[in-house]
Every structure is written in structure tokens, then in C-alpha cells.
Design a protein around this motif. Structure first.
Motif, PDB file in Angstrom:
ATOM      1  N   ARG A  69      93.146 102.600  83.150  1.00  0.00           N
ATOM      2  CA  ARG A  69      93.565 102.138  81.953  1.00  0.00           C
ATOM      3  C   ARG A  69      94.395 103.191  81.189  1.00  0.00           C
ATOM      4  O   ARG A  69      94.129 104.462  81.270  1.00  0.00           O
ATOM      5  N   GLY A  70      95.405 102.926  80.434  1.00  0.00           N
ATOM      6  CA  GLY A  70      95.988 103.833  79.665  1.00  0.00           C
ATOM      7  C   GLY A  70      97.006 102.982  78.846  1.00  0.00           C
ATOM      8  O   GLY A  70      96.961 101.738  78.606  1.00  0.00           O
ATOM      9  N   TYR A  71      98.103 103.696  78.215  1.00  0.00           N
ATOM     10  CA  TYR A  71      99.105 103.168  77.466  1.00  0.00           C
ATOM     11  C   TYR A  71     100.545 103.294  77.761  1.00  0.00           C
ATOM     12  O   TYR A  71     100.750 104.348  78.575  1.00  0.00           O
ATOM     13  N   GLY A  72     101.145 102.089  77.783  1.00  0.00           N
ATOM     14  CA  GLY A  72     102.825 102.344  77.986  1.00  0.00           C
ATOM     15  C   GLY A  72     103.314 102.871  77.151  1.00  0.00           C
ATOM     16  O   GLY A  72     102.664 102.955  75.646  1.00  0.00           O
ATOM     17  N   LEU A  73     104.799 102.904  77.096  1.00  0.00           N
ATOM     18  CA  LEU A  73     105.520 103.691  75.998  1.00  0.00           C
ATOM     19  C   LEU A  73     105.755 102.786  74.810  1.00  0.00           C
ATOM     20  O   LEU A  73     106.149 103.267  74.016  1.00  0.00           O
ATOM     21  N   ASP A  74     105.461 101.345  74.910  1.00  0.00           N
ATOM     22  CA  ASP A  74     105.593 100.687  73.837  1.00  0.00           C
ATOM     23  C   ASP A  74     104.167 100.310  73.158  1.00  0.00           C
ATOM     24  O   ASP A  74     103.944  99.417  72.144  1.00  0.00           O
ATOM     25  N   GLY A  75     103.248 101.246  73.559  1.00  0.00           N
ATOM     26  CA  GLY A  75     101.882 101.090  73.166  1.00  0.00           C
ATOM     27  C   GLY A  75     101.312 100.077  73.592  1.00  0.00           C
ATOM     28  O   GLY A  75      99.988  99.872  73.075  1.00  0.00           O
ATOM     29  N   GLU A  76     101.723  99.493  74.718  1.00  0.00           N
ATOM     30  CA  GLU A  76     100.819  98.266  75.293  1.00  0.00           C
ATOM     31  C   GLU A  76      99.781  98.805  76.144  1.00  0.00           C
ATOM     32  O   GLU A  76      99.723  99.729  76.725  1.00  0.00           O
ATOM     33  N   LEU A  77      98.537  98.164  76.117  1.00  0.00           N
ATOM     34  CA  LEU A  77      97.374  98.491  77.068  1.00  0.00           C
ATOM     35  C   LEU A  77      97.628  98.196  78.664  1.00  0.00           C
ATOM     36  O   LEU A  77      98.194  97.024  78.763  1.00  0.00           O
ATOM     37  N   ILE A  78      97.570  99.190  79.453  1.00  0.00           N
ATOM     38  CA  ILE A  78      97.923  99.026  80.922  1.00  0.00           C
ATOM     39  C   ILE A  78      96.525  98.987  81.486  1.00  0.00           C
ATOM     40  O   ILE A  78      95.833 100.051  81.325  1.00  0.00           O
ATOM     41  N   GLU A  79      96.132  98.088  82.206  1.00  0.00           N
ATOM     42  CA  GLU A  79      94.810  98.126  82.790  1.00  0.00           C
ATOM     43  C   GLU A  79      95.000  97.475  84.319  1.00  0.00           C
ATOM     44  O   GLU A  79      95.789  96.266  84.480  1.00  0.00           O
ATOM     45  N   ARG A  80      94.741  98.296  85.318  1.00  0.00           N
ATOM     46  CA  ARG A  80      95.107  98.061  86.545  1.00  0.00           C
ATOM     47  C   ARG A  80      93.918  98.290  87.808  1.00  0.00           C
ATOM     48  O   ARG A  80      93.439  99.290  87.291  1.00  0.00           O
ATOM     49  N   VAL A  81      93.773  97.430  88.696  1.00  0.00           N
ATOM     50  CA  VAL A  81      92.857  97.970  90.101  1.00  0.00           C
ATOM     51  C   VAL A  81      93.919  98.343  90.954  1.00  0.00           C
ATOM     52  O   VAL A  81      95.020  97.671  90.982  1.00  0.00           O
ATOM     53  N   ALA A  82      93.541  99.393  91.841  1.00  0.00           N
ATOM     54  CA  ALA A  82      94.597  99.779  92.588  1.00  0.00           C
ATOM     55  C   ALA A  82      93.749 100.068  94.088  1.00  0.00           C
ATOM     56  O   ALA A  82      92.523 100.663  93.836  1.00  0.00           O
ATOM     57  N   SER A  83      94.507  99.962  95.195  1.00  0.00           N
ATOM     58  CA  SER A  83      93.880 100.378  96.274  1.00  0.00           C
ATOM     59  C   SER A  83      94.759 101.000  97.305  1.00  0.00           C
ATOM     60  O   SER A  83      96.058 101.489  96.832  1.00  0.00           O
ATOM     61  N   GLY A  84      94.502 101.495  98.352  1.00  0.00           N
ATOM     62  CA  GLY A  84      95.492 102.107  99.439  1.00  0.00           C
ATOM     63  C   GLY A  84      96.255 103.343  98.488  1.00  0.00           C
ATOM     64  O   GLY A  84      95.648 103.832  97.894  1.00  0.00           O
ATOM     65  N   TRP A  85      97.401 103.144  98.932  1.00  0.00           N
ATOM     66  CA  TRP A  85      98.268 104.379  98.371  1.00  0.00           C
ATOM     67  C   TRP A  85      98.603 104.322  96.959  1.00  0.00           C
ATOM     68  O   TRP A  85      98.413 105.308  96.367  1.00  0.00           O
ATOM     69  N   HIS A  86      98.604 103.310  96.243  1.00  0.00           N
ATOM     70  CA  HIS A  86      98.677 102.871  94.840  1.00  0.00           C
ATOM     71  C   HIS A  86      97.210 103.654  94.342  1.00  0.00           C
ATOM     72  O   HIS A  86      97.143 104.521  93.228  1.00  0.00           O
ATOM     73  N   ALA A  87      96.214 103.526  94.865  1.00  0.00           N
ATOM     74  CA  ALA A  87      94.853 104.363  94.277  1.00  0.00           C
ATOM     75  C   ALA A  87      95.019 105.895  94.608  1.00  0.00           C
ATOM     76  O   ALA A  87      94.702 106.542  93.751  1.00  0.00           O
ATOM     77  N   ARG A  88      95.669 106.286  95.811  1.00  0.00           N
ATOM     78  CA  ARG A  88      95.839 107.550  96.133  1.00  0.00           C
ATOM     79  C   ARG A  88      96.724 108.249  95.131  1.00  0.00           C
ATOM     80  O   ARG A  88      96.399 109.292  94.506  1.00  0.00           O
ATOM     81  N   VAL A  89      97.774 107.585  94.683  1.00  0.00           N
ATOM     82  CA  VAL A  89      98.907 108.256  93.820  1.00  0.00           C
ATOM     83  C   VAL A  89      98.139 108.419  92.347  1.00  0.00           C
ATOM     84  O   VAL A  89      98.481 109.515  91.931  1.00  0.00           O
ATOM     85  N   VAL A  90      97.454 107.560  92.131  1.00  0.00           N
ATOM     86  CA  VAL A  90      97.053 107.730  90.666  1.00  0.00           C
ATOM     87  C   VAL A  90      95.720 108.598  90.690  1.00  0.00           C
ATOM     88  O   VAL A  90      95.917 109.446  89.603  1.00  0.00           O
ATOM     89  N   GLN A  91      94.996 108.616  91.670  1.00  0.00           N
ATOM     90  CA  GLN A  91      93.967 109.822  91.709  1.00  0.00           C
ATOM     91  C   GLN A  91      94.706 111.293  91.669  1.00  0.00           C
ATOM     92  O   GLN A  91      93.991 112.208  90.766  1.00  0.00           O
TER      93      GLN A  91
END
Ligand code: NI
Length: 187
Positions: free
Chosen positions: A121-143
Motif C-alpha cells: 500500500r502507498g500513495y500515488g502522486l495525486d494522493g490516491e491510495l494504491i493497494e495491490r497484491v503482487a506475485s512473481g517478478w512484480h513481488a520481487r521488484v517491490v520488495q
């Protein structure tokens, strides 16, 4: 926009906890992200965290290139996105090893165990809440990128340092296998 210098392993800015951003919509954060984007493109990166450009703030940008996406529901190709003040939680205790590189550790690759599935979870540049589930490479890059905000570089996450090596050498050793392309891919 500007291409910014990149801090390399050993720089104190990469070892400290980065500061929370009080206002993700602040104009200076937008400028910072634009500069990070230009810098990442210039060095063919797949992600970059603000401390890597000497700015100790909790801001990262990343992409999931089509070449790295596993096609899993939570690992779809992703255009470059920015996230401010991210937090992450593993959704499984299971980890998997995978090759990583880092713009702050140029020329090297190593295999790093990462959680297979996470929520962030975090915030975008417009202040919107971002909430995502990630697996695979997406999970790796965010970690990998979020670790930069806590002063952690991927070699500190490695459990088998025998895989650490220079990309040219690793690629030559893997020539003719699918691993060679992965090794040559973006940092
Ligand atoms: Ni990195």
C-alpha cells in the motif's frame, strides 16, 4: 527534468532509513519522480528508489516489463508507476530465489530469496491510495525497491553468496539457456 547521479553501494544515503513524505502531492515530489524516471530510462533500469539518487525520501518508481512478467494474475506487465510511503506485508511465508541486479551495485547479479506473494500500500502522486497484491517478478521488484527505503541492498538479502557475480561472466556461463536473457535484463 534531469538525469541524476546514482549513489553506489557504500554511500551513507543507501544505508539509512529514508524519511516519510508528508505530502505525496507536493510539487517537489512530482519533480523528483520525473527526474527519477528520466534517470531510470537513461540507465535501462526497471526500478529506482529516491535514496539511489541521493534523496532520502520514501519514494520509488518501478515497472514490470513484459519480458519479466510471469503472466500470473498478480504479475501482469506494468507501466512505470510511482509510489510514496509504501508499506508491504508478505501474504505467504514461501520464498523463491531469483536473479537481481541493482543500479547501485553496477555490473553484478545475484540470486535473492523473496516472498512469492505480497500486499503493498502507498500513495500515488495525486494522493490516491494504491493497494495491490503482487506475485512473481512484480513481488520481487517491490520488495527490492522498498528495501532501499530501509537502507537495505539486495546482497544483504542473499542467503547463497556463491551466486553473486559479474553479469558478463554469469551470462557467458549461462549462454544458450533461458537464464542468459534474464541475467542480461534490466537492473
Ligand atoms: Ni536496487
Amino acid at each position: 527534468m534531469a538525469i541524476l547521479p546514482i549513489a553506489r553501494m557504500g554511500q551513507p544515503v543507501l544505508k539509512r532509513r529514508a524519511d516519510e513524505v508528508p505530502d505525496p502531492t507536493a510539487p517537489e515530489i512530482r519533480t523528483l519522480v520525473a527526474d527519477m524516471f528520466e534517470t531510470m530510462l537513461a540507465v535501462n533500469g526497471a526500478g529506482i528508489a529516491a535514496p539511489q539518487v541521493f534523496v532520502p525520501k520514501r519514494v520509488v518508481i518501478f515497472t514490470v516489463p513484459a519480458s519479466r512478467s510471469t503472466g500470473d494474475e498478480y504479475d501482469q506487465p506494468q507501466e512505470v508507476m510511482a509510489i510514496v510511503n509504501p508499506v508491504i506485508e508478505p501474504l505467504t511465508e514461501e520464498t523463491e530465489p531469483g536473479w537481481e541486479g541493482c543500479l547501485s551495485v553496477p555490473g553484478l547479479r545475484g540470486t535473492v530469496p523473496r516472498f512469492k506473494k505480497v500486499r503493498y500500500r502507498g500513495y500515488g502522486l495525486d494522493g490516491e491510495l494504491i493497494e495491490r497484491v503482487a506475485s512473481g517478478w512484480h513481488a520481487r521488484v517491490v520488495q527490492h525497491e522498498f528495501d532501499h527505503l530501509d537502507g537495505i541492498l539486495y546482497p544483504q538479502r542473499m542467503t547463497d553468496l556463491t551466486s553473486l557475480g559479474y553479469v558478463e561472466e554469469l551470462e557467458a556461463a549461462a549462454r544458450g539457456t533461458p537464464e542468459a536473457a534474464i541475467l542480461a535484463a534490466e537492473d
